[in-house]
Design an enzyme around this catalytic site. Sequence first.
Site, short mmCIF file in Angstrom:
data_model
loop_
_atom_site.label_atom_id
_atom_site.label_comp_id
_atom_site.label_asym_id
_atom_site.label_seq_id
_atom_site.Cartn_x
_atom_site.Cartn_y
_atom_site.Cartn_z
N TRP A 47 0.85 -1.21 0.00
CA TRP A 47 0.00 0.00 0.00
C TRP A 47 0.87 1.24 0.00
O TRP A 47 1.88 1.29 0.71
CB TRP A 47 -0.86 -0.01 1.27
CG TRP A 47 -1.39 1.31 1.69
CD1 TRP A 47 -0.72 2.33 2.32
CD2 TRP A 47 -2.73 1.79 1.51
NE1 TRP A 47 -1.56 3.40 2.54
CE2 TRP A 47 -2.80 3.10 2.06
CE3 TRP A 47 -3.89 1.25 0.93
CZ2 TRP A 47 -3.97 3.86 2.06
CZ3 TRP A 47 -5.05 2.02 0.94
CH2 TRP A 47 -5.09 3.30 1.49
N ASP A 50 0.73 9.18 0.82
CA ASP A 50 1.31 10.49 0.47
C ASP A 50 2.71 10.46 -0.14
O ASP A 50 3.59 9.75 0.35
CB ASP A 50 1.46 11.36 1.73
CG ASP A 50 0.33 11.22 2.71
OD1 ASP A 50 -0.68 10.60 2.38
OD2 ASP A 50 0.47 11.74 3.82
N TRP A 74 -3.66 0.32 4.51
CA TRP A 74 -2.82 1.20 5.31
C TRP A 74 -2.34 0.42 6.53
O TRP A 74 -3.09 -0.37 7.10
CB TRP A 74 -3.62 2.43 5.73
CG TRP A 74 -2.78 3.50 6.38
CD1 TRP A 74 -2.13 4.50 5.74
CD2 TRP A 74 -2.51 3.64 7.78
NE1 TRP A 74 -1.45 5.27 6.67
CE2 TRP A 74 -1.68 4.76 7.93
CE3 TRP A 74 -2.88 2.94 8.92
CZ2 TRP A 74 -1.20 5.20 9.16
CZ3 TRP A 74 -2.41 3.36 10.15
CH2 TRP A 74 -1.59 4.49 10.26
N PHE A 109 5.80 8.77 9.58
CA PHE A 109 4.74 9.45 8.85
C PHE A 109 5.33 10.48 7.86
O PHE A 109 6.54 10.61 7.71
CB PHE A 109 3.77 10.10 9.84
CG PHE A 109 2.66 9.18 10.31
CD1 PHE A 109 2.76 7.80 10.19
CD2 PHE A 109 1.50 9.71 10.87
CE1 PHE A 109 1.72 6.96 10.61
CE2 PHE A 109 0.45 8.88 11.30
CZ PHE A 109 0.57 7.51 11.17
N ARG A 176 1.38 16.86 12.85
CA ARG A 176 2.24 16.12 11.92
C ARG A 176 2.44 16.79 10.55
O ARG A 176 1.77 17.71 10.18
CB ARG A 176 1.68 14.72 11.69
CG ARG A 176 0.28 14.67 11.14
CD ARG A 176 -0.14 13.22 10.86
NE ARG A 176 -1.52 13.17 10.38
CZ ARG A 176 -2.57 12.98 11.18
NH1 ARG A 176 -2.43 12.82 12.46
NH2 ARG A 176 -3.79 12.99 10.66
N ASP A 177 3.36 16.19 9.79
CA ASP A 177 3.64 16.47 8.38
C ASP A 177 4.40 17.77 8.17
O ASP A 177 3.91 18.72 7.54
CB ASP A 177 2.33 16.47 7.55
CG ASP A 177 1.50 15.20 7.75
OD1 ASP A 177 2.08 14.19 8.17
OD2 ASP A 177 0.29 15.23 7.48
N GLU A 231 -3.94 18.20 7.15
CA GLU A 231 -2.85 17.26 6.92
C GLU A 231 -1.94 17.80 5.81
O GLU A 231 -2.36 18.57 4.94
CB GLU A 231 -3.41 15.89 6.51
CG GLU A 231 -4.20 15.22 7.63
CD GLU A 231 -4.53 13.77 7.31
OE1 GLU A 231 -4.09 12.89 8.05
OE2 GLU A 231 -5.23 13.52 6.31
C1 FRU Z 1 -2.32 11.89 5.03
C2 FRU Z 1 -1.72 11.24 6.26
C3 FRU Z 1 -0.70 12.16 6.93
C4 FRU Z 1 0.16 11.20 7.69
C5 FRU Z 1 0.21 10.01 6.76
C6 FRU Z 1 0.25 8.69 7.46
O1 FRU Z 1 -2.79 10.96 4.11
O2 FRU Z 1 -2.74 10.87 7.18
O3 FRU Z 1 -1.28 13.17 7.72
O4 FRU Z 1 1.45 11.69 7.96
O5 FRU Z 1 -0.96 10.08 5.95
O6 FRU Z 1 0.37 7.65 6.53
#
Ligand code: FRU
Length: 515
Positions: A47, A50, A74, A109, A176-177, A231
């Site tokens: 899978w 991002d 996921w 992540f 995050r991110d 996100e």
């Molecule tokens: C967006 C997300 C991000 C996170 C990642 C985890 O699709 O939820 O916010 O870092 O995917 O896989």
Amino acid sequence: MGFTPTHTPIHDHDAELDKAEAGAAKLAATRDDRWYPKFHIASNGGWINDPNGLCRYHGRWHVFYQLHPYGTQWGPMHWGHVSSADMVTWRREPIAMAPSLAQERDGVFSGSAAIGDDGKLRFYYTGHQVLDADAGAGYAREVQMLATAQNNDATRLVKQGMIIDCPRDEVDSDFRDPKVWKTGDTWYMTFGVSSARRRGQMWLYTSHDMVEWTFDRILFEHPDPDVFMLECPDFFPIIGPDGNEKWVIGFSAMGSKPCGFMNRNTSNAGYMIGSWRPGEAFQPESEFRLWDCGHNFYAPQSFTAPDGRQIMIGWMSPFAEAAPMQDDGWCGQLTLPREITLGADGDLHTSPVAELSKLRDGTTDLGALDLRSEENRVIMDDAEAVEIELTLDLSRSTAERMGLKIHATDDGSYSYVNYDDQLGRIVIDRQTAAHGGRGYRTAPLSNAELASGRVDLRIFVDRGSIEVYVNGGRQVLTSYSYPSERRRAIKLTSESGTTHIDMLRIHPLRSIGLE
Ligand code: FRU
């Protein structure tokens, strides 16, 4: 004494990478390629979601992506990796990161890349730890992490550890991110936060050494109280045709409700144009607009190429719909790389990077064409990977809907890309699709575009997906489309009236080398 990141290994990273590689290879060994992309980035097995860590480094383009190598759902996140010398053909690289530190126990992540003034490539990403899956607000602990590339190929990343901890009393788990950039002589980082009151925010931090970071301010809070998390935020300057600089804030909003044609997907990725100066919050000057109006587009990331182009890649997310590729040993692909420009109309346009014309393996020019009412004309009887350029002449057409039936098979199934004259919009309709999600999505045309009497479409058809670029990227629609058989036709269609086509060119496309 400088600041030292918290580095707490719990697993041998190299051993985890080897296991992950074997996991993806096991799924790839039995993969069915009926919908596996020829010219979009995907994992060999497993899978993906991002795009991460986009950059150009020592003469190669790098795309990393969220990867679960042990299944087609996921799961605990890794970073997969491909690289390219020309953004046309790609090389599969070893999996770059697996969870191995305490702070990222349950996933490495999403995150981004930044090249320091010392020429070193750094990756900023989020470490994810599940504390109590049933706890609601306090279910996870998310923190920002740093890794550095040890070699010029960026195939060996060394984890430095945690650089920003989460102030958990101010945050509802989601934190995050990170996206990192430099303005003046200061480094900036923004990332998405769900505040204690569950508002979607982007926080801003600053640094002078790229390692020690200080909270600066809330860069942006989404005005919609339904939006509880932003996100994969993005933030970059762009120069318009008038020479003026604007700032673009991009995010993937969770929680927004559908309203008319807007926000029809589970979560929706878009942007606002405005202004920003260091020491201030972002000032929006436009409303929220979608990057892509299709069914399957989420979590895009952009980066500034050394030649100044702002290039964006998104994930074709199969949210909330059947994803039959999951039965085939893989799930998920990335969009084509798109260049973002600010047009004279004051809006952002995204069209495939110029390099992609090199994917063309010949051209058939069908010139101008007229279709009778209710005519369906086959223009390709087996189109696996193809780009179609088409100009519809609205002023000389009477059809209510005109366009292309794609992935059309003998059992009568197809996906329908058309201009709908009653809506005045471009539509991708999957009511008659063989597999997967259905429903339709539409992209608007402005009054000026409608008044011009013409619509230019550039349509990329892969084995299991369609990307439609409208009028040079003023709008885009990206959707999965899974044909029922391997032999799939493309038909021109004119419904309830005649259609005049000014120009039609077909380009079969080569493989990008990842099959
Ligand atoms: C967006 C997300 C991000 C996170 C990642 C985890 O699709 O939820 O916010 O870092 O995917 O896989």
